[in-house]
Design a protein around this motif. Structure first.
Motif, mmCIF file in Angstrom:
data_model
loop_
_atom_site.group_PDB
_atom_site.id
_atom_site.type_symbol
_atom_site.label_atom_id
_atom_site.label_comp_id
_atom_site.label_asym_id
_atom_site.label_seq_id
_atom_site.Cartn_x
_atom_site.Cartn_y
_atom_site.Cartn_z
ATOM 1 N N ASP A 7 0.700 -1.432 -0.068
ATOM 2 C CA ASP A 7 0.025 -0.036 -0.071
ATOM 3 C C ASP A 7 0.794 1.145 -0.158
ATOM 4 O O ASP A 7 1.839 1.349 0.749
ATOM 5 N N HIS A 9 -1.172 4.752 -0.240
ATOM 6 C CA HIS A 9 -1.969 5.646 0.268
ATOM 7 C C HIS A 9 -1.655 7.061 -0.032
ATOM 8 O O HIS A 9 -1.670 7.912 0.747
ATOM 9 N N ASP A 37 -4.484 0.012 -2.598
ATOM 10 C CA ASP A 37 -4.485 1.245 -1.780
ATOM 11 C C ASP A 37 -3.325 2.256 -2.476
ATOM 12 O O ASP A 37 -2.335 2.771 -1.780
ATOM 13 N N HIS A 75 -9.130 1.428 -0.331
ATOM 14 C CA HIS A 75 -8.919 3.019 -0.336
ATOM 15 C C HIS A 75 -8.644 3.774 -1.539
ATOM 16 O O HIS A 75 -7.327 4.145 -1.953
ATOM 17 N N HIS A 193 -5.262 -7.048 -3.560
ATOM 18 C CA HIS A 193 -5.009 -6.095 -2.246
ATOM 19 C C HIS A 193 -5.467 -7.101 -0.938
ATOM 20 O O HIS A 193 -4.473 -7.217 -0.250
ATOM 21 N N HIS A 233 -2.880 -4.644 2.015
ATOM 22 C CA HIS A 233 -4.091 -4.328 2.768
ATOM 23 C C HIS A 233 -3.694 -4.582 4.431
ATOM 24 O O HIS A 233 -4.645 -3.845 5.143
ATOM 25 N N HIS A 235 -1.047 -3.982 5.970
ATOM 26 C CA HIS A 235 -0.199 -3.222 6.818
ATOM 27 C C HIS A 235 1.049 -4.012 7.369
ATOM 28 O O HIS A 235 1.197 -3.436 8.346
HETATM 29 FE FE LIG Z 1 -4.073 0.340 3.113
#
Ligand SMILES: [Fe+2]
Length: 254
Positions: A7, A9, A37, A75, A193, A233, A235
């Motif tokens: 991810d 973000h 993400d 996200h 993800h 997803h 983390h």
């Molecule tokens: Fe995430």
């Protein structure tokens, strides 16, 4: 060369040359795949200032020596992603965010760099336990304020910070099966993800809520031959099995 990471973000600094020096010697025929993400296509039309920042980072990625690929996570602003021009690319369909920043659409198989890769984005959000506010309601900001005053911060706003398209449609699920069948259910890598129900249960224990996508992946895990399945997803950076790898900060060769 193909690299894969977790991810972002909208924070792409990990792909800068200080943290990813390998990137400097790559070409546009080399790829970095983000396991959802991505976050670089997020803000609404009216959010002019933050859209400018977003454009800066998308251009920054486009100017890198390599090509950036991503599956969508939960996200993402899914309606905005869907608005980018669609193109056929190495056997599958992509949304062209920039010339060398491409969204790998759900259920597609791509043949790149000598590898056959199945991509399927999406995931159920885990950060909505306090609920979803409807962003079409005129007083949504007030509702959000009251939630926060009550200490309820695990909420999101539909159409602003959460979209129901985070989970796939039946058509997208069926399309994935069709594309895999065209390759006799054999691929080198799978990029998603979230992961399948069994591995998600292992990772999240009682916090795990299986859904139609984790169940779909459960079925694929039994029916598809693959060397590596990379996902994000959750983390963390963990090799769950020899073949199933959770990525977050790490950038590693596929
Ligand atoms: Fe995430």
């Amino acid at each position: 060369m193909i690299y894969v990471t977790g991810d972002c973000h909208s924070e792409f600094q990990k792909l800068g040359s200080d943290r990813f020096p390998e990137g400097k010697s790559l070409t546009k025929d080399d790829y970095v795949i983000i396991c959802g993400d991505f976050g670089g296509v997020w803000y609404g039309e009216e959010d002019y200032t933050r859209r400018k920042t977003e454009d800066y980072w998308l251009d920054w990625l486009d100017e890198k020596p390599f090509t950036t690929l991503f599956v969508d996570g939960n996200h993402e602003n899914h309606p905005r992603l869907a608005g980018y021009p669609e193109a056929e690319w190495y056997g599958g369909r992509v949304h062209k965010i920039r010339e060398s920043v491409l969204h790998l659409m759900r259920g597609e198989v791509f043949e790149i760099g000598g590898k056959r890769i199945f991509a399927f984005g999406g995931a159920a959000s885990h950060d909505i336990s306090d609920g979803i506010i409807d962003g079409d309601e005129p007083d949504w900001r007030r509702q959000a304020m009251f939630m926060e005053l009550e200490g309820k911060i695990m909420y999101r706003v539909k159409g602003i910070s959460w979209w129901e398209e985070e989970l796939p449609t039946e058509e997208e699920l069926a399309h994935g099966l069709e594309r895999l069948a065209a390759y006799d259910n054999q691929v080198d890598a799978i990029i998603t993800h979230c992961t399948c129900t069994t591995l998600q249960n292992k990772l999240l224990a009682e916090m795990s809520h299986p859904d139609r996508l984790t169940e779909y992946f459960e079925m694929l895990r039994k029916s598809v031959e693959y060397d590596k399945w990379y996902f994000g997803h959750y983390h963390e950076d963990v090799d769950i099995t020899m073949n199933d790898v959770l990525l977050y900060h790490t950038i590693r060769p596929l």
